[in-house]
Scaffold this motif. Structure first.
Motif, PDB file in Angstrom:
ATOM      1  N   GLU A  44     -24.522 -93.690  55.070  1.00 32.94           N
ATOM      2  CA  GLU A  44     -23.899 -92.683  55.925  1.00 32.94           C
ATOM      3  C   GLU A  44     -22.446 -93.037  56.220  1.00 32.94           C
ATOM      4  N   TYR A  45     -22.157 -94.331  56.275  1.00 30.44           N
ATOM      5  CA  TYR A  45     -20.769 -94.755  56.457  1.00 30.44           C
ATOM      6  C   TYR A  45     -19.925 -94.291  55.275  1.00 30.44           C
ATOM      7  N   ARG A  47     -20.646 -91.774  53.281  1.00 29.55           N
ATOM      8  CA  ARG A  47     -20.554 -90.314  53.336  1.00 29.55           C
ATOM      9  C   ARG A  47     -19.465 -89.874  54.317  1.00 29.55           C
ATOM     10  N   SER A  48     -19.443 -90.507  55.480  1.00 37.29           N
ATOM     11  CA  SER A  48     -18.439 -90.173  56.487  1.00 37.29           C
ATOM     12  C   SER A  48     -17.033 -90.483  55.991  1.00 37.29           C
ATOM     13  N   SER A  49     -16.870 -91.628  55.333  1.00 36.32           N
ATOM     14  CA  SER A  49     -15.562 -92.011  54.800  1.00 36.32           C
ATOM     15  C   SER A  49     -15.128 -91.057  53.699  1.00 36.32           C
ATOM     16  N   ASN A  51     -15.760 -88.001  53.438  1.00 36.75           N
ATOM     17  CA  ASN A  51     -15.385 -86.694  53.983  1.00 36.75           C
ATOM     18  C   ASN A  51     -13.891 -86.597  54.277  1.00 36.75           C
ATOM     19  N   THR A  52     -13.194 -87.725  54.231  1.00 36.52           N
ATOM     20  CA  THR A  52     -11.743 -87.715  54.445  1.00 36.52           C
ATOM     21  C   THR A  52     -10.986 -87.500  53.135  1.00 36.52           C
ATOM     22  N   TYR A  60     -18.839 -89.516  47.288  1.00 40.32           N
ATOM     23  CA  TYR A  60     -20.118 -90.052  47.757  1.00 40.32           C
ATOM     24  C   TYR A  60     -21.030 -90.407  46.584  1.00 40.32           C
ATOM     25  N   GLN A  72     -20.272-101.237  55.234  1.00 38.16           N
ATOM     26  CA  GLN A  72     -19.485-100.531  56.252  1.00 38.16           C
ATOM     27  C   GLN A  72     -18.123-101.187  56.490  1.00 38.16           C
TER      28      GLN A  72
END
Length: 213
Positions: A44-45, A47-49, A51-52, A60, A72
């Motif tokens: 998820e880290y 995926r979140s990264s 998204n930038t 991803y 992470q």
């Protein structure tokens, strides 16, 4: 007791860097993709990264399998993203190198010239991304302060930006070439490569903004 703890910490550090190095060797040397590993928080880290970036799905998909190596850590994520980009560019440059030999006898001189220029640009991009990898390995060696970190990261940003520019120059060179299978093939391949380099640059920029190694 303190000595035992120090030895234990040293062993964990060696295992961590050995694991990371093995992942990077798989990417840069063989192009093989190890299975997805890591817990949900690790993936998820990523995926979140991702998204930038401009291409989060590609980001991803290509990086989540390295979640266990990233842990992470934004620096590790940037390093692996650069390594993945290097693998893609290097493989495409090798393909174009072989294709130039065929194009020289195709009878389409304009397409052949554009292809040679494109290969030259990608070859430069390979060198620039290689320079980024080398700089990331040396990160912190010249000093542990924020200024030193930002200076070294600015070098990485410059090289990755130059690589992306070279890749864009490659496809731009085909604008005046009439449509043909070779043109479509090269443009499609290099366009995909640009997405990996763009994503890597975005993650590098994000890491640089944190201002610490």
């Amino acid at each position: 007791m303190r000595t035992q703890r120090s030895h234990h910490f040293l062993l964990l550090s060696i295992l961590f860097f050995a694991s990371t190095f093995s992942y990077l060797r798989l990417v840069t040397a063989t192009g093989a993709e190890p299975p997805i590993t890591g817990n949900n928080d690790d993936t998820e880290y990523i995926r979140s990264s991702c998204n930038t970036t401009l291409y989060p799905d590609i980001c991803y998909t290509s990086l989540s399998r390295y979640a266990n190596a990233v842990q992470q850590n934004p620096g590790q994520l940037a390093r692996i993203a650069i390594a993945v980009s290097f693998s893609k560019v290097h493989r495409t440059a090798s393909y174009l190198s072989n294709l130039t030999r065929v194009a020289d006898y195709s009878g389409n001189s304009r397409a052949a010239l554009a292809l040679h220029d494109c290969f030259s640009n990608l070859d430069d991009a390979v060198d620039e991304i290689r320079g980024s990898i080398k700089q990331m390995r040396q990160l912190g060696a010249a000093g542990s302060g924020t200024d030193s970190f930002l200076f070294q990261m600015s070098n990485v940003q410059t090289w990755m930006s130059a690589a992306l520019t070279d890749e864009e120059t490659c496809t731009d060179g085909f604008q005046d070439v009439e449509d043909c299978p070779m043109k479509s093939d090269v443009e499609n391949r290099v366009t995909k490569v640009k997405k990996f380099t763009s994503n890597a640059l975005a993650l590098v920029n994000g890491y640089a903004k944190k201002g610490m190694p």
